[in-house]
Structures are given as C-alpha cells and as structure tokens.
Design a protein around this motif. Structure first.
Motif, short mmCIF file in Angstrom:
data_model
loop_
_atom_site.label_atom_id
_atom_site.label_comp_id
_atom_site.label_asym_id
_atom_site.label_seq_id
_atom_site.Cartn_x
_atom_site.Cartn_y
_atom_site.Cartn_z
N LYS A 44 0.83 -1.21 0.00
CA LYS A 44 0.00 0.00 0.00
C LYS A 44 0.86 1.26 0.00
CE LYS A 44 -3.30 2.48 2.97
NZ LYS A 44 -4.02 2.44 4.26
N GLN A 45 1.85 1.33 0.88
CA GLN A 45 2.67 2.54 1.01
C GLN A 45 3.57 2.73 -0.21
OE1 GLN A 45 2.05 4.70 3.27
NE2 GLN A 45 0.69 3.40 4.48
N LEU A 46 4.16 1.66 -0.71
CA LEU A 46 5.03 1.78 -1.88
C LEU A 46 4.23 2.15 -3.12
CD1 LEU A 46 7.38 -1.30 -1.32
CD2 LEU A 46 7.99 1.11 -1.06
N SER A 47 3.05 1.59 -3.26
CA SER A 47 2.19 1.91 -4.42
C SER A 47 1.81 3.39 -4.41
CB SER A 47 0.94 1.04 -4.43
OG SER A 47 1.28 -0.33 -4.54
N LYS A 48 1.47 3.90 -3.23
CA LYS A 48 1.13 5.33 -3.12
C LYS A 48 2.33 6.20 -3.50
CE LYS A 48 -1.20 6.85 0.45
NZ LYS A 48 -1.64 7.02 1.87
N LEU A 49 3.51 5.79 -3.07
CA LEU A 49 4.70 6.57 -3.39
C LEU A 49 4.95 6.59 -4.90
CD1 LEU A 49 8.06 6.39 -1.43
CD2 LEU A 49 8.00 6.78 -3.87
N ILE A 50 4.82 5.41 -5.54
CA ILE A 50 5.06 5.33 -6.99
C ILE A 50 4.01 6.14 -7.75
CG2 ILE A 50 5.07 3.75 -8.97
CD1 ILE A 50 6.14 1.60 -6.92
N ASP A 51 2.75 6.03 -7.33
CA ASP A 51 1.67 6.74 -8.04
C ASP A 51 1.80 8.26 -7.92
OD1 ASP A 51 0.62 4.31 -8.76
OD2 ASP A 51 -0.90 4.27 -7.17
N GLY B 174 6.49 9.07 -8.27
CA GLY B 174 7.34 8.13 -9.03
C GLY B 174 8.54 8.77 -9.69
N ASP B 175 8.47 10.08 -9.96
CA ASP B 175 9.58 10.77 -10.62
C ASP B 175 10.57 11.36 -9.63
OD1 ASP B 175 8.49 10.24 -13.11
OD2 ASP B 175 7.32 12.09 -13.14
N ASP B 176 10.29 11.24 -8.33
CA ASP B 176 11.21 11.78 -7.33
C ASP B 176 12.33 10.78 -7.04
OD1 ASP B 176 9.82 14.12 -7.19
OD2 ASP B 176 8.64 13.57 -5.43
N ILE B 177 13.23 11.16 -6.13
CA ILE B 177 14.45 10.37 -5.93
C ILE B 177 14.19 8.97 -5.37
CG2 ILE B 177 15.93 12.38 -5.65
CD1 ILE B 177 15.81 11.95 -2.62
N LEU B 178 13.05 8.76 -4.73
CA LEU B 178 12.76 7.44 -4.15
C LEU B 178 11.92 6.57 -5.08
CD1 LEU B 178 12.03 8.46 -0.45
CD2 LEU B 178 14.01 7.19 -1.30
N GLY B 179 11.64 7.05 -6.29
CA GLY B 179 10.79 6.28 -7.20
C GLY B 179 11.34 4.92 -7.54
N ASP B 180 12.64 4.85 -7.86
CA ASP B 180 13.22 3.54 -8.23
C ASP B 180 13.37 2.64 -7.01
OD1 ASP B 180 15.21 5.24 -7.25
OD2 ASP B 180 16.81 4.19 -8.31
N ASP B 181 13.70 3.24 -5.84
CA ASP B 181 13.79 2.44 -4.61
C ASP B 181 12.44 1.76 -4.32
OD1 ASP B 181 16.50 3.46 -3.09
OD2 ASP B 181 15.57 5.05 -4.25
#
Length: 624
Positions: A539-546, A549-556
């Motif tokens: 849930k938390q990672l999906s929210k971050l990507i959505d 996703g273009d910020d520095i933590l997107g690939d992490d």
C-alpha cells in the motif's frame, strides 16, 4: 595602431574559423560513399590515396571501385598496393574477389589454394590467413586453414579458432567438442573457453537444447575419462551457469575427494558463491563438508563463521517466527560453547553476529552490549575486529537512545581507520547521529565527503541521506518538519515503531504539502516491513510510486515492491511487472542490472545484458 592590430586579429580569426569549418576531403569522400554517390566519392578517395598510399585509403578506394564495378581499375590498384606490402594476404584475397566478380573463378580458386599452401606451419601466417577469410565471410575456407594449422602446429591452440568458426557456422555439437579438446590440451585457456561458451550459449533460456548438448558432452567425457579432472571442473561451471547450485556442490565435493593434497579450497569457494547467490542451504552443506573433512584445516574457522552467516541470512530473509529466531540464537550459543569453537579471537565475528541478532531481532540490548564488550576483552583480537565491534556497540547505544555514547564509539573507529572503508562507515554512522539529532548542516558536511568513498555502498547511503537533507531543508521557514522527520527516523532505527508512526502522522497532518511527502511514505513502508505486514508495504510503496514516481525514491520504491511480490507474496506476474518497470522507466538506477536478471529468471524476455552469477563473496555484506 591598436585599431589596426585589432583588425588584423579579427581578420585572422574569421579566415581561420572559415578554413577550420570546411569539411576535409576524407569527410566528403565518406559522405558521398555513405549516400551511394560513388562517382564523387571516387574522386576524393583517389586523391587521398595518391597523396598517401596507406592501407586505410587503399581499402576505401578499393571498395568504392567495387561499388562502381570498375574491376580493371580495382585490379590495377591491388597490384600497385602489393608493391608497398607484398606479404599482406589481404591483397591476394582482394585480387581473388575481383577475379570472382569478373567470372574468373579458376584464377580466384588458384589464389585461395596457393595462399593456404604458402602458410605452411607458420602460426602467425595461419592466423593472418584464417582471420582474413573470416573478415570476407569465407568461414568454410577459414575452417580449413585453422584445421590444417591444428595438425601442423602443436604448441598453439588452433582448436580455439576451429571452435569459434564451428559456432558461427551453427555446428553447435562440433563447437562444443572442440572447446572441450582445448580445455584438456591447454588448461590455461579454461576461463577463455568458459567465457566463449557463456557468450554463445544462452544459459538464461529455460530448457535450451544447446546448453543441454554441452551438459551431455561433458558428462560423456567425464565418464570415459575419469582421470581428467578438467571435465569435472567444467561440469561444476555448467551447473553454476544454470543456477543448479545443489548439483554444483555435489560435483565439487566429489572432485575434492578425488584430489590429493586438497585443503577444500574449491569447496569453500563454491559455498561462498552459493551464499552470495542466496542458495543458503547448499552453502551450509559446503561449509559443513569443510568442518567435517578438514577439522584442523586452513578454512575451518571461516567455515564455522560463514555457515552461521548463511543460516542467519536464510532465517532473516524468510517469513521467520520468534521461535526461528530463538533457535538461531541457540545455534550461535552452542557454537560459542566450550565443546565447539569457544570464545576466542577466532570466534569474535560470530559473537558480533550473535549480538546483532540479540539487539536488532530479539531486542535484548543489554545482552547484545554485554556480548560485544566481552568480545573486546578477548586477547589477540585484531584491530579490524575491534573496530567492527565498536561500530556494533555504537548501533546498540543508538537503539538505547544514548546517541552521544554511540557517537564516541564511531569517532574512535573513524580516527583509527581514517582512510579505510571501516573509517568511512564510522563517519557515515556518526553523520547519521547528527542528522537524527537535528544538526543537519554538520551531518551534510560529513556526507558530502563520503560521496567520494571507495565503497559504493557507503557512497550510495551517503548520497541518499544527503539528498533527503538538501531536498527538504530550507524549503520551509521552519526546521520543525525536518526535525520531526529525523526523530521519526531514529525511532524506526530504535524499533520504537508505534512512536515512529505517531510522529509521521503528526508530520503528515500538520505539514501535508511538504516536500517530505515521499520520504514519509517510504518510512511507513520501512515500519511495515519491520512488522512483516506485506499488504501495508504494498500500500505505502504503491502510493509513493503513483504520487512521487519521478522523485528520488521512485526507483527504490519500485524495486522494493518487485521484491515483495517476488519473495513474500509469491505473485510472479506482479513481480515481473515491477522489475520491468525498473528496466525501462529507471534505466540509470542502481537496481537496473539486478532487476533485469530477476525479470529474465522469472520468464521475462528482455534482451538486454543480464547480470552474471555472483562469483565474488565480497559482493554480499555480512551482518553488522
């Protein structure tokens, strides 16, 4: 006078720049040739060749004449060029090409046969002629040359050349046989043979008939030549390529039993490869073999230590229970007992690993600190192990909330090992202490130094924390949001997860639009991971990507999500989806190579470079 001088300089610059901007004859020749305007290209190449009859200009001029079908001029050019270098076999073959194009095949054949006859047993001449045939696409003729060379020259591995040609001709079985012959006759070429086979055979393709041909060929030779251990080594290498680590270990132990004066060198290296590639059960089998068969040997202490590391990694990377952790603790304590290794300078790394389990997994900080202090008192402990124990003590004091005691230990290590990776690690952990306590500028200064660390892991960690500070510090008139975030980060490190959640909730509610939004989501993911709540992680990672996703933590976030689907939720389709996203959406990410390997291992078809099997045990970081 000044005005006149200025005019002279300007005039010089203008004419000089104009001259410099004009294309050269070579550029024009290439331009016309590439565009199919061969008549114009000829004029320039002819001029260039007349000025300097080098092989480079000859070749361009010759190809232009062939394109224009000016065969008489081409023949004259060859004969002229041969005067400069009569021994260059390329010119003879060029003449044969002209003969073939002018319907004089008999003359061309005479040149080929004479060239093959003239090389005799001169291995340099054989290589030159064979390579010349290859360049012209005459693989069958090159094969004849190399096969003839194999018979005439016994101290040069022409079988290697023969194998390459057979591979290019699609004769996979003959290629394999040639390479195996070279392996026996010239064992020093083993690495080159393995590299060539790895390049020509796709070991990542499931049930590849070509790789199975190799397995059958090696097995046949192993059975018919039991005294040739080189085939056993090839078989081990084969099983490693297809990632059948269990069979590789079986073969490795069988070979070790056959070798005289063996110390278990190959078996322990094989165990390390297995550990590095997460085949922990197989690695433990290898280490147990060393302990059982070489109890007084060179590697026994390393085998004890690394076997426990493998067991630790197996447990902590799985969906472990509290009982699993207690069983792991018991195995460490048994190993450190008087009936096995005991507590001495050889077993300090094992004591340090046990302290890590006590502090980070079983949350018994007093016991962890006691173990580390006991280790520091052991006679003959090395300076490096002393430093590692102090780093671990610093971590335990950080968890306890005694951050300045932790800082003191970190500074001691940094001072002792200034130019060593251990010193860099200590400097990073000390910078993190200052970050936790809100002294961001001082932390930033230390992190800037560490970005140039020779350790990629430390440099990457320093870069990540530095970006967190610089991206979010000073964007608000108040330091409060960053202070609150750093304190939450410390609470996570201390395993005070409920308090960390509360701090992040306050941060999100009060400063909802702050630039820290993506970091907050990532910290929520880290908390969920510690609690082994995989649905909350998703849930938390999906929210971050959505949303970020273009910020520095997107690939992490994308990489972590792929791994959760892969290893925790066993959703292979979803895992492939996110590994693929890393490959195509984050090409510059540090996770790209590993994602590509995992994508292919799960049945993906991305054709880019695949990360090889980890052969270097240094690539796996031991428990801190």
């Amino acid at each position: 006078m000044v005005l006149r001088s200025s005019l002279i300089i300007i005039t010089f610059l203008v004419f000089g720049m104009t001259s410099w901007a004009q294309p050269s004859d070579l550029q024009l020749a290439k331009h016309y040739y590439d565009n199919g305007e061969y008549d114009k290209a000829r004029l320039y190449y002819e001029k260039l060749y007349e000025q300097q009859p080098s092989h480079f200009y000859y070749l361009s001029y010759f190809n232009t004449l062939l394109a224009l079908e000016e065969y008489k001029d081409a023949e004259k050019l060859i004969k002229k060029q041969r005067k400069y270098n009569p021994n260059n076999i390329d010119y003879q073959l060029d003449l044969a090409t002209v003969y073939e194009k002018t319907e004089r095949p008999d003359k061309a054949e005479d040149i080929y046969q004479q060239a093959i006859k003239d090389v005799g047993s001169n291995y340099n001449a054989i290589i030159s002629l064979g390579d010349a045939f290859v360049k012209k696409g005459m693989l069958e003729r090159a094969l004849i040359v190399y096969q003839d060379g194999k018979k005439k020259v016994k101290n040069y591995p022409f079988g290697f050349k023969v194998a390459e040609i057979q591979g290019k001709l699609g004769n996979n079985d003959l290629m394999i046989e040639e390479y195996l012959d070279v392996a026996v006759d010239y064992p020093n070429y083993m690495v080159s043979i393995q590299n060539s086979l790895a390049h020509l055979l796709d070991f990542d393709e499931p049930k590849n008939p070509k790789t199975d041909q190799l397995r059958i060929a090696i097995l046949k030779r192993t059975q018919s030549n039991p005294d040739q251990t080189i085939y056993n080594e090839m078989l081990i290498w084969y099983f490693l390529q297809i990632r059948d680590f269990n069979m590789a270990m079986i073969q490795g132990q069988a070979l070790d039993r056959r070798l005289k004066n063996s110390r278990g060198d190959d078996v322990i290296q094989l165990a390390r490869m297995c550990k590095a590639n997460q085949a922990y059960d197989v690695a433990i089998k290898g280490y147990d073999y060393i302990i059982k068969n070489y109890p007084d040997g060179l590697y026994v202490n390393a085998a004890y230590q690394e076997s426990m590391e493998a067991l630790y990694l197996k447990v902590t990377t799985s969906d472990y229970t509290q009982e699993d952790l207690k069983n792991l603790e018991g195995k460490y304590e048994t190993l450190l007992g008087p009936d096995q290794m005991g507590k001495n300078y050889n077993s300090v790394p094992i004591m340090r690993q046990l302290a890590h389990i006590e502090g980070f997994y079983l949350h018994d900080l007093e016991k962890a600190i006691s173990i580390l202090k006991e280790a520091l008192e052991i006679p003959r402990i090395t300076a490096h192990e002393t430093a590692r124990c102090k780093l671990a003590l610093g971590d335990m004091y950080t968890i306890q909330g005694q951050v300045w005691d932790a800082s003191l230990y970190y500074m001691q290590v940094e001072k002792t090992f200034k130019e060593d990776i251990l010193g860099h690690e200590a400097k990073f952990r000390n910078a993190r202490i200052y970050y936790y306590t809100g002294q961001f500028e001082w932390a930033q200064a230390q992190l800037d130094v560490l970005k140039a660390s020779t350790s990629k892991l430390i440099a990457n960690d320093a870069m990540q924390l530095s970006l967190t500070i610089t991206d979010n510090l000073g964007l608000d008139t108040s330091l409060a949001p960053m202070m609150l975030f750093a304190s939450a980060d410390l609470l996570i490190f201390q395993n005070k997860l409920e308090a960390a959640k509360d701090s992040l909730d306050v941060l999100a509610n009060v400063y909802g639009d702050h630039a820290l939004s993506d970091e907050i989501l990532y910290k929520r993911y880290e908390i969920a991971k510690k609690e082994r709540d995989w649905k909350e992680c998703v849930k938390q990672l999906s929210k971050l990507i959505d949303n970020h996703g273009d910020d520095i933590l997107g690939d992490d976030a994308t990489y972590e999500l792929a791994r959760i689907y892969h290893y925790q939720l066993n959703d292979i389709a979803k895992a492939k989806e996110y590994y693929k996203k890393i490959i195509f959406d984050y090409e510059g990410s540090i996770y790209t190579t590993e994602s590509r390997k995992q994508f292919r291992s799960l049945g993906g078809n991305d054709a880019r470079e695949i990360k090889p099997i980890i052969l270097n045990p240094e690539d796996v970081k031991e428990p801190q």
